[in-house]
Design a protein around this motif. Structure first.
Motif, PDB file in Angstrom:
ATOM      1  N   LYS A  56       1.139  -1.593  -0.025  1.00 14.74           N
ATOM      2  CA  LYS A  56      -0.026  -0.231  -0.420  1.00 14.74           C
ATOM      3  C   LYS A  56       0.830   1.468  -0.119  1.00 14.74           C
ATOM      4  CE  LYS A  56      -3.532   2.549   2.532  1.00 14.74           C
ATOM      5  NZ  LYS A  56      -4.513   2.256   3.588  1.00 14.74           N
ATOM      6  N   GLY A  57       0.510   2.593  -0.574  1.00 15.06           N
ATOM      7  CA  GLY A  57       1.026   3.719  -0.499  1.00 15.06           C
ATOM      8  C   GLY A  57       1.825   3.406  -2.196  1.00 15.06           C
ATOM      9  N   ASP A  58       2.525   2.774  -2.875  1.00 15.56           N
ATOM     10  CA  ASP A  58       3.539   2.104  -3.708  1.00 15.56           C
ATOM     11  C   ASP A  58       3.040   3.353  -4.699  1.00 15.56           C
ATOM     12  OD1 ASP A  58       5.341   1.217  -2.318  1.00 15.56           O
ATOM     13  OD2 ASP A  58       5.182  -0.831  -3.043  1.00 15.56           O
ATOM     14  N   GLN A  59       3.448   3.782  -5.538  1.00 13.97           N
ATOM     15  CA  GLN A  59       2.964   4.401  -6.811  1.00 13.97           C
ATOM     16  C   GLN A  59       3.725   3.094  -8.056  1.00 13.97           C
ATOM     17  OE1 GLN A  59       4.837   8.469  -7.369  1.00 13.97           O
ATOM     18  NE2 GLN A  59       3.774   9.402  -5.613  1.00 13.97           N
ATOM     19  N   VAL A  60       2.477   3.325  -9.258  1.00 18.01           N
ATOM     20  CA  VAL A  60       2.378   1.824 -10.131  1.00 18.01           C
ATOM     21  C   VAL A  60       2.286   2.674 -11.845  1.00 18.01           C
ATOM     22  CG1 VAL A  60       3.117   0.086  -8.624  1.00 18.01           C
ATOM     23  CG2 VAL A  60       0.597   0.901  -9.631  1.00 18.01           C
ATOM     24  N   VAL A  61       2.742   1.760 -12.219  1.00 10.29           N
ATOM     25  CA  VAL A  61       2.493   2.037 -13.791  1.00 10.29           C
ATOM     26  C   VAL A  61       1.720   1.108 -14.383  1.00 10.29           C
ATOM     27  CG1 VAL A  61       2.846   2.523 -16.267  1.00 10.29           C
ATOM     28  CG2 VAL A  61       4.529   4.227 -13.835  1.00 10.29           C
ATOM     29  N   THR A  62       1.089   0.636 -14.425  1.00  5.85           N
ATOM     30  CA  THR A  62       0.078  -0.338 -14.955  1.00  5.85           C
ATOM     31  C   THR A  62       0.578  -0.729 -16.613  1.00  5.85           C
ATOM     32  OG1 THR A  62      -2.167   0.757 -16.033  1.00  5.85           O
ATOM     33  CG2 THR A  62      -2.451  -0.054 -14.061  1.00  5.85           C
ATOM     34  N   GLN A  63      -0.030  -2.142 -17.483  1.00  4.64           N
ATOM     35  CA  GLN A  63       0.702  -1.872 -18.692  1.00  4.64           C
ATOM     36  C   GLN A  63      -0.029  -1.514 -19.206  1.00  4.64           C
ATOM     37  OE1 GLN A  63       1.206  -6.469 -19.105  1.00  4.64           O
ATOM     38  NE2 GLN A  63       2.584  -6.930 -18.071  1.00  4.64           N
ATOM     39  N   VAL A  67      -1.545   5.775 -13.929  1.00  2.00           N
ATOM     40  CA  VAL A  67      -0.543   5.653 -13.632  1.00  2.00           C
ATOM     41  C   VAL A  67      -1.335   6.530 -12.333  1.00  2.00           C
ATOM     42  CG1 VAL A  67       1.556   7.523 -12.563  1.00  2.00           C
ATOM     43  CG2 VAL A  67       1.170   7.026 -14.310  1.00  2.00           C
ATOM     44  N   GLY A  68      -1.028   5.232 -10.517  1.00  2.00           N
ATOM     45  CA  GLY A  68      -1.606   5.646  -9.354  1.00  2.00           C
ATOM     46  C   GLY A  68      -0.560   4.964  -8.511  1.00  2.00           C
ATOM     47  N   LYS A  69      -1.576   5.052  -7.458  1.00  8.18           N
ATOM     48  CA  LYS A  69      -0.599   4.712  -6.163  1.00  8.18           C
ATOM     49  C   LYS A  69      -2.296   3.738  -5.542  1.00  8.18           C
ATOM     50  CE  LYS A  69       0.593   8.146  -3.449  1.00  8.18           C
ATOM     51  NZ  LYS A  69       0.789   9.503  -2.717  1.00  8.18           N
ATOM     52  N   VAL A  78      -5.595  -5.833  -7.574  1.00  9.56           N
ATOM     53  CA  VAL A  78      -3.919  -4.368  -6.384  1.00  9.56           C
ATOM     54  C   VAL A  78      -5.261  -3.273  -6.589  1.00  9.56           C
ATOM     55  CG1 VAL A  78      -2.804  -3.031  -6.803  1.00  9.56           C
ATOM     56  CG2 VAL A  78      -2.087  -5.256  -7.165  1.00  9.56           C
ATOM     57  N   GLU A  79      -5.828  -2.412  -5.734  1.00 10.31           N
ATOM     58  CA  GLU A  79      -6.824  -1.149  -6.116  1.00 10.31           C
ATOM     59  C   GLU A  79      -5.914  -0.365  -6.065  1.00 10.31           C
ATOM     60  OE1 GLU A  79      -9.793  -1.349  -3.033  1.00 10.31           O
ATOM     61  OE2 GLU A  79     -11.003  -2.611  -3.390  1.00 10.31           O
ATOM     62  N   VAL A  80      -6.172   0.935  -7.182  1.00 10.39           N
ATOM     63  CA  VAL A  80      -5.283   1.514  -7.782  1.00 10.39           C
ATOM     64  C   VAL A  80      -5.566   2.808  -7.405  1.00 10.39           C
ATOM     65  CG1 VAL A  80      -3.586   2.894  -9.100  1.00 10.39           C
ATOM     66  CG2 VAL A  80      -3.540   0.332  -8.645  1.00 10.39           C
ATOM     67  N   ASP A  81      -5.815   4.561  -6.823  1.00 13.45           N
ATOM     68  CA  ASP A  81      -6.160   5.255  -6.806  1.00 13.45           C
ATOM     69  C   ASP A  81      -5.331   6.048  -8.214  1.00 13.45           C
ATOM     70  OD1 ASP A  81      -7.913   5.083  -4.410  1.00 13.45           O
ATOM     71  OD2 ASP A  81      -6.092   5.615  -3.004  1.00 13.45           O
ATOM     72  N   ILE A  82      -6.334   6.437  -9.137  1.00 10.15           N
ATOM     73  CA  ILE A  82      -5.745   7.111 -10.385  1.00 10.15           C
ATOM     74  C   ILE A  82      -5.870   7.839 -10.289  1.00 10.15           C
ATOM     75  CG2 ILE A  82      -5.176   5.713 -11.566  1.00 10.15           C
ATOM     76  CD1 ILE A  82      -8.289   5.958 -13.276  1.00 10.15           C
ATOM     77  N   GLY A  96       2.791  -2.668 -14.376  1.00 13.95           N
ATOM     78  CA  GLY A  96       4.294  -2.907 -14.932  1.00 13.95           C
ATOM     79  C   GLY A  96       5.270  -2.435 -14.778  1.00 13.95           C
ATOM     80  N   ASP A  97       5.982  -1.233 -14.238  1.00 11.03           N
ATOM     81  CA  ASP A  97       6.472  -1.282 -13.084  1.00 11.03           C
ATOM     82  C   ASP A  97       6.351  -0.555 -11.967  1.00 11.03           C
ATOM     83  OD1 ASP A  97       9.225  -0.886 -12.415  1.00 11.03           O
ATOM     84  OD2 ASP A  97       9.350   0.847 -14.490  1.00 11.03           O
ATOM     85  N   ILE A  98       7.163  -0.011 -10.878  1.00 10.74           N
ATOM     86  CA  ILE A  98       6.950   0.877  -9.769  1.00 10.74           C
ATOM     87  C   ILE A  98       7.539   2.161 -10.252  1.00 10.74           C
ATOM     88  CG2 ILE A  98       6.678   0.956  -6.719  1.00 10.74           C
ATOM     89  CD1 ILE A  98       6.956  -2.541  -7.065  1.00 10.74           C
ATOM     90  N   ILE A  99       6.886   3.445  -9.136  1.00 13.37           N
ATOM     91  CA  ILE A  99       7.563   4.577  -9.700  1.00 13.37           C
ATOM     92  C   ILE A  99       8.060   5.100  -7.866  1.00 13.37           C
ATOM     93  CG2 ILE A  99       6.962   6.629  -9.606  1.00 13.37           C
ATOM     94  CD1 ILE A  99       4.760   6.462 -11.415  1.00 13.37           C
ATOM     95  N   PRO A 100       9.988   4.899  -8.325  1.00 19.68           N
ATOM     96  CA  PRO A 100      10.286   4.894  -6.831  1.00 19.68           C
ATOM     97  C   PRO A 100      10.319   6.248  -6.135  1.00 19.68           C
ATOM     98  CG  PRO A 100      11.711   5.408  -8.616  1.00 19.68           C
ATOM     99  CD  PRO A 100      10.421   4.509  -9.517  1.00 19.68           C
ATOM    100  N   PRO A 101      10.524   6.063  -5.501  1.00 15.07           N
ATOM    101  CA  PRO A 101       9.967   7.041  -4.605  1.00 15.07           C
ATOM    102  C   PRO A 101      10.980   8.711  -4.821  1.00 15.07           C
ATOM    103  CG  PRO A 101       9.802   5.328  -2.820  1.00 15.07           C
ATOM    104  CD  PRO A 101      10.926   4.850  -4.199  1.00 15.07           C
ATOM    105  N   GLY A 102      10.554   9.311  -4.177  1.00 14.79           N
ATOM    106  CA  GLY A 102      10.755  10.726  -5.350  1.00 14.79           C
ATOM    107  C   GLY A 102      10.448  11.458  -6.487  1.00 14.79           C
TER     108      GLY A 102
END
Length: 108
Positions: A56-63, A67-69, A78-82, A96-102
């Motif tokens: 929970k709290g990771d920022q991700v990009v779907t395939q 883009v969401g959290k 996974v439920e994603v807030d977009i 697809g990927d996890i956006i790193p913090p920052g």
């Protein structure tokens, strides 16, 4: 002397062993293994490790490019807030990927 030349000529006229005909095919399989199959297996293993570590709290990009959290993580979904008050349910393996913090925030 003629006997030696005749024996050398007869040996040169014989067909090579049958296993030599398979060398090009074996070589292609080895090349495909190291250039295509092995790197793909490595990427798949890295992706599975990344997906298993979602929280929970990771920022991700779907395939699909969303883009969401992450708001909630299940075994399969996974439920994603977009956006504000917009939550979508996504199949876990389509992340697809996890956006790193920052990185740039998805919905701040």
């Amino acid at each position: 002397m003629f006997e030696i030349l005749a024996a050398a000529g007869a040996a040169a006229g014989e067909a090579p062993p049958a296993w030599i005909n398979w060398l090009p095919i074996i070589g292609m399989v080895v090349i495909f293994w190291f250039l295509i199959i092995r790197p793909q297996m490595k990427r798949t293993k890295e992706h599975q490790a990344k997906i298993s570590g979602l929280k929970k709290g990771d920022q991700v990009v779907t395939q699909g490019g969303l883009v969401g959290k992450i708001a909630k993580v299940d075994d399969t979904y996974v439920e994603v807030d977009i956006a504000k008050d917009t939550r979508v349910k996504v199949v876990k393996h389509t992340i697809g990927d996890i956006i790193p913090p920052g990185g740039s925030a998805a919905n701040d």
